[in-house]
Motif scaffolding. Sequence first.
Motif, PDB file in Angstrom:
ATOM      1  N   THR A 132      48.390  75.783  32.763  1.00 48.66           N
ATOM      2  CA  THR A 132      49.747  76.323  32.740  1.00 48.66           C
ATOM      3  C   THR A 132      50.511  75.806  31.528  1.00 48.66           C
ATOM      4  O   THR A 132      51.280  76.532  30.899  1.00 48.66           O
ATOM      5  N   TYR A 133      50.268  74.533  31.174  1.00 51.07           N
ATOM      6  CA  TYR A 133      51.022  73.872  30.112  1.00 51.07           C
ATOM      7  C   TYR A 133      50.317  73.926  28.760  1.00 51.07           C
ATOM      8  O   TYR A 133      50.534  73.076  27.896  1.00 51.07           O
ATOM      9  N   ALA A 134      49.503  74.941  28.557  1.00 51.83           N
ATOM     10  CA  ALA A 134      48.772  75.086  27.298  1.00 51.83           C
ATOM     11  C   ALA A 134      49.709  75.450  26.150  1.00 51.83           C
ATOM     12  O   ALA A 134      50.817  75.957  26.357  1.00 51.83           O
ATOM     13  N   ASN A 135      49.238  75.208  24.935  1.00 52.40           N
ATOM     14  CA  ASN A 135      49.978  75.594  23.725  1.00 52.40           C
ATOM     15  C   ASN A 135      49.606  76.986  23.258  1.00 52.40           C
ATOM     16  O   ASN A 135      50.094  77.447  22.219  1.00 52.40           O
ATOM     17  N   SER A 136      48.738  77.659  24.005  1.00 51.43           N
ATOM     18  CA  SER A 136      48.422  79.084  23.795  1.00 51.43           C
ATOM     19  C   SER A 136      48.638  79.794  25.124  1.00 51.43           C
ATOM     20  O   SER A 136      48.329  79.247  26.187  1.00 51.43           O
ATOM     21  N   SER A 137      49.157  81.001  25.075  1.00 54.08           N
ATOM     22  CA  SER A 137      49.459  81.735  26.306  1.00 54.08           C
ATOM     23  C   SER A 137      48.208  82.385  26.883  1.00 54.08           C
ATOM     24  O   SER A 137      47.168  82.494  26.214  1.00 54.08           O
ATOM     25  N   VAL A 138      48.309  82.848  28.117  1.00 55.06           N
ATOM     26  CA  VAL A 138      47.177  83.535  28.738  1.00 55.06           C
ATOM     27  C   VAL A 138      46.816  84.786  27.944  1.00 55.06           C
ATOM     28  O   VAL A 138      45.636  85.136  27.810  1.00 55.06           O
TER      29      VAL A 138
ATOM     30  N   ASN B 213      55.911  62.897  23.471  1.00 54.34           N
ATOM     31  CA  ASN B 213      56.622  64.168  23.439  1.00 54.34           C
ATOM     32  C   ASN B 213      55.833  65.127  22.566  1.00 54.34           C
ATOM     33  O   ASN B 213      55.108  64.703  21.655  1.00 54.34           O
ATOM     34  N   LEU B 214      55.965  66.399  22.839  1.00 52.40           N
ATOM     35  CA  LEU B 214      55.298  67.375  21.993  1.00 52.40           C
ATOM     36  C   LEU B 214      55.945  67.399  20.607  1.00 52.40           C
ATOM     37  O   LEU B 214      57.170  67.329  20.491  1.00 52.40           O
ATOM     38  N   PRO B 215      55.133  67.509  19.554  1.00 52.54           N
ATOM     39  CA  PRO B 215      55.713  67.669  18.219  1.00 52.54           C
ATOM     40  C   PRO B 215      56.449  69.007  18.128  1.00 52.54           C
ATOM     41  O   PRO B 215      56.182  69.926  18.921  1.00 52.54           O
ATOM     42  N   PRO B 216      57.361  69.158  17.199  1.00 52.42           N
ATOM     43  CA  PRO B 216      58.220  70.353  17.160  1.00 52.42           C
ATOM     44  C   PRO B 216      57.476  71.665  16.967  1.00 52.42           C
ATOM     45  O   PRO B 216      57.990  72.719  17.339  1.00 52.42           O
ATOM     46  N   TYR B 217      56.280  71.609  16.372  1.00 50.47           N
ATOM     47  CA  TYR B 217      55.559  72.861  16.115  1.00 50.47           C
ATOM     48  C   TYR B 217      54.724  73.318  17.318  1.00 50.47           C
ATOM     49  O   TYR B 217      54.058  74.354  17.259  1.00 50.47           O
ATOM     50  N   LEU B 218      54.753  72.567  18.420  1.00 53.59           N
ATOM     51  CA  LEU B 218      54.029  72.956  19.615  1.00 53.59           C
ATOM     52  C   LEU B 218      55.004  73.248  20.752  1.00 53.59           C
ATOM     53  O   LEU B 218      55.982  72.524  20.943  1.00 53.59           O
ATOM     54  N   THR B 219      54.714  74.298  21.503  1.00 54.78           N
ATOM     55  CA  THR B 219      55.514  74.636  22.681  1.00 54.78           C
ATOM     56  C   THR B 219      54.576  75.002  23.823  1.00 54.78           C
ATOM     57  O   THR B 219      53.378  75.225  23.624  1.00 54.78           O
TER      58      THR B 219
END
Length: 291
Positions: free
Chosen positions: A31-37, A97-103
């Motif tokens: 669910t918390y991946a940096n790439s969507s489904v 914390n996640l770096p700014p370029y990752l969501t």
Amino acid sequence: MFQWRTVFLYAGECATARAASDAGTIMTLSTYANSSVEEVASTRSGIRFFQLYVHKDRNLVAQLVRRAERAGFKAIALTADTPRLGRREADIKNRFNLPPYLTLKNFEGLDLGKIDKTDDSGLASYAANQIDQSLSWKDVKWLQTITSLPILVKGVLTAEDTKLAIEAGAAGIIVSNHGARQLDYVPATIMALEEVVKAAQGKVPVFLDGGVRRGTDVFKALALGASGVFIGRPVVFALAVDGEAGVRKVLQMLHDELELTMALSGCRSLKEITRNHVVADWDHPRVLPRL
């Protein structure tokens, strides 16, 4: 070198999906991946599972599950052992914390897409605010009302919970201690596996998650009744070293090591791997060669 590693990990889920597809195996997306489904689904064809963390907002959960189903995912791995995040001292020490370029791409466009910086662990704060701590066996049944995908319960370590999961309608069990990052002193998954397999009585498949580093580990899990294994850290390590090619390499290594272990143990097929091939000395489970 650091910049290249950053690129490899940034594209990690899609790279892993492609490598898993090439290896003919399953890839599970968090669910918390940096790439969507949708992004992962757009890579090569292959079997994908969606690892679900149940949020307090059930409408959001239903949207996530339905997106995964539309994207062609084949199962939901329900994370059952994380009503709260464990005390991850490394995260606290490093103020993770996640770096700014990752969501968190599955939440893109929502306020949930970013982990706010804190003086402690941003991930722990995020989880505390979002994850539904009231998760219960009833939610397995609820998930069945919103999706036709099979529900695998991830985080089971005991016979009692195995029986409850099956009663609730689980289609499979994943024996997991969440990488030993949730609760101190829980048993290694290989120690809990046989108890869970016996409790399942063949009604549903049982998988092992955690601690798999070599093909001999896969062999031992299969001998103790697992239908298959999941790996996590080896993939992350491989991504950091060589991206997609690294994941291909680690999957091939596990395959080759398992094949060699089978040959040296007198097993011509997976069906020939039996309980008689291991000694359950939990300080060091051993493989027994049989000619």
